[in-house]
Design an enzyme around this catalytic site. Sequence first.
Site, mmCIF file in Angstrom:
data_model
loop_
_atom_site.group_PDB
_atom_site.id
_atom_site.type_symbol
_atom_site.label_atom_id
_atom_site.label_comp_id
_atom_site.label_asym_id
_atom_site.label_seq_id
_atom_site.Cartn_x
_atom_site.Cartn_y
_atom_site.Cartn_z
ATOM 1 N N GLU A 290 0.840 -1.204 0.000
ATOM 2 C CA GLU A 290 0.000 0.000 0.000
ATOM 3 C C GLU A 290 0.878 1.258 0.000
ATOM 4 O O GLU A 290 0.609 2.217 -0.747
ATOM 5 C CB GLU A 290 -0.926 -0.016 1.227
ATOM 6 N N LYS A 366 -8.220 -3.675 21.766
ATOM 7 C CA LYS A 366 -8.485 -4.763 20.822
ATOM 8 C C LYS A 366 -9.875 -5.347 21.050
ATOM 9 O O LYS A 366 -10.473 -5.913 20.142
ATOM 10 C CB LYS A 366 -7.424 -5.862 20.956
#
Lengths: 581, 170
Positions: A290, A366
């Site tokens: 990316e 998370k």
Amino acid sequence: METLNRVDQKVNININGDDVSVSKGTTILDASKKAGIKIPTLCHLKDCTPTGACRMCIVEVEGARNLVASCTNPVAEGMKIQTHSNRVIDARKTILELMIANHPMECLKCDRNGFCDLQDLAEEYGITEVPYQGRKRHNPIDLSSPSIIRDADKCILCGKCVKVCEQVQSVNAIEFTKRGFESVVAPSFNCVLGESNCINCGQCIMVCPTGALTEKGAIGDVRAALKDPTKIVIAQPAPAIRVTIGEAMGMEAGAISTGKLVTSLKKLGFNQVFDTDFAADLTIMEEGSELVHRITNNGVLPMMTSCSPGWIKFVEHFYPSLIPNLSTCKSPHQMMGAVIKSYWAKKAGVDPKNIYVVSIMPCTAKKFEAQRPELENDGLRDVDAVLTTRELTKLLKTSGINFKNLEDSEFDSPLGMASGAGDIFGASGGVMEAALRSAYFLITGEELENIDFTGVRGLDGVKEATVNVKGLDVKIAVASSLGQARKLMDKVVSGEAEYHFIEIMTCAGGCIAGGGQPLNTDLERVKARLQSTYAIDAKKELRKSHKNTEVQKLYEEFLGKPLGEVSHKLLHTHYHEREMK
Amino acid sequence: MVKRMSNCTSCNCKSSKNLPEDLVKIFEKYTKKRENVIPLLQDVQEKYGYLSKENLISISEYLNVPTSNVYGVATFYNQFRLVPLGKHLIRVCRGTACHVKGSDKILDKIESELNIKAGETTSDELFSLETVACVGACSIAPVITVDEEFYGRLQQKDITALIDKYRKSD
């Protein structure tokens, strides 16, 4: 020259009968620490403004009318200090008795039983009865956040959570509200934590001296899944777990216990134990590609890492204009969940509906991330439950597992192989270094010889470097803690600094000091974990993500190429602006 | 829709909020400094009678001080109100002389008559109830004031009729 003299100026004092010489400006608390005397305190937070809120650190200074708070008072020449005189001890006992008089006394069923500073001090000062009877608070328990539980009745108003949220993280999600007996640490407008701009980092839990702030536990859910014969329960521990779980189970700080960790998870009954570090390598393939794509196609720069869910929510609240700068890569454990429930399920011939993925993470954010609605595929959650290091420790203790004496075992294949680059994801600078090792190859097609990017390692708040990739100067920056990230983002927004690639980790030092780590985490322990993290990498043959043969196989057999169609569907995500409260 | 001001410097957000002119006039008097939180809260409350959530957020954005800090200050001081005042403001003097003369009983009676606690406003927004330290009329203790009117030498039995008088006048 005057400045130099001032720095060197020493003050001579006497603590408990011993002469001590310390630098001018040192507080009595720090001077005593230097002299090897431990003064109790419930509100002191290193590197943050001292407030003298709890009064436990009071000492007797000869000539002073009242006892003084040692955390806020600097030493003066000739000062004679008594840190544990009878008068001091009596006063500390009274302070504790008053705090306890308004405490729920639910110690036996408190999440922090055995890990509570207030409990420890009550024991240390021999509190056996509470002579004061008064009103008790009855605040509702805030269960709204997927990461953090707030029980204001257990709060002693020390203010450490407020300080860490404001001065370290610059999030300001919570503050003292109201006054006197009604005082409560809370988000603005009586809003619950789950609807506030709290980014779930859990640093408030790390500093809370009582059970007022605890994590939203998932042990019950995980045990239920482990008991369910229809479920295939799969564990994946994060990079930072292998350098902390040993410590939490009684080994030395920073003990590398990867093999024991795998064995212990098998013993708990997990059907497969895969390595989140594998997914870190996978992240590098996607994120590195990316970055190369953005650089070569005039894409939005600087690109910013997306592994740290607290940081993601921070951008969504405070810097929504920078959302396009965030890498679209899911964080490694989410990628792993998506791959397990597609690639692995197919390979193993099991119905992905029966798979239950448990991530073992050093992180409370998370838990929030795993519940983000967009992080699923065909109606199946990428990750079903998140346990912190602390929760795994509890689970291991409950299960009677003698961790120290366990044999080593290997992660299961095919999602268990990891390069050293994946292993260093848990330290600030690790994702950057891992990305650079592979980005060089992705851009030039050549292998990098010297792969140790020591300039991005270490515990400094902001680290900068320029890496020459075949004539192109790639400018990079690394920041850990959101206070440091904010400084960096302000520079990016104002145009004062230009970078190609920025790594941000929410917690100072990275995941090795995450909000889900053992509660006694301090600088020395973090340093030991940091050293171990790089030692794991240094010992490996395989040190570049793109050389991971299991990752290569995953692309050949299933994903095609990085940023390809399958990757896009399974491994990438999007973000959205959130209201600032 | 996320509402923010154009002059917000803590983030790179775009302007999407037009502030009322009254608020802008108040803001113009103050520099963007943290120490101006309290004076701004006072001025905004004086203008609007209370501090709305929107105005607290605007103050926080103008000064670039976190909303949680501004909210913390606004809830710390008794002088600040976060809900609008009722049509009539009842103040019960809790000074020493009034206390000796049983002002606690007067307060109890008003609280039960209005079914609110001190610091609150009735749901019909007709009455707000406050306690004050002294109204300077100790010679006629125990004293309450309703709007600008003083009522002294009160007894519990006087309260219902007194409140009814204001109820009927509306």
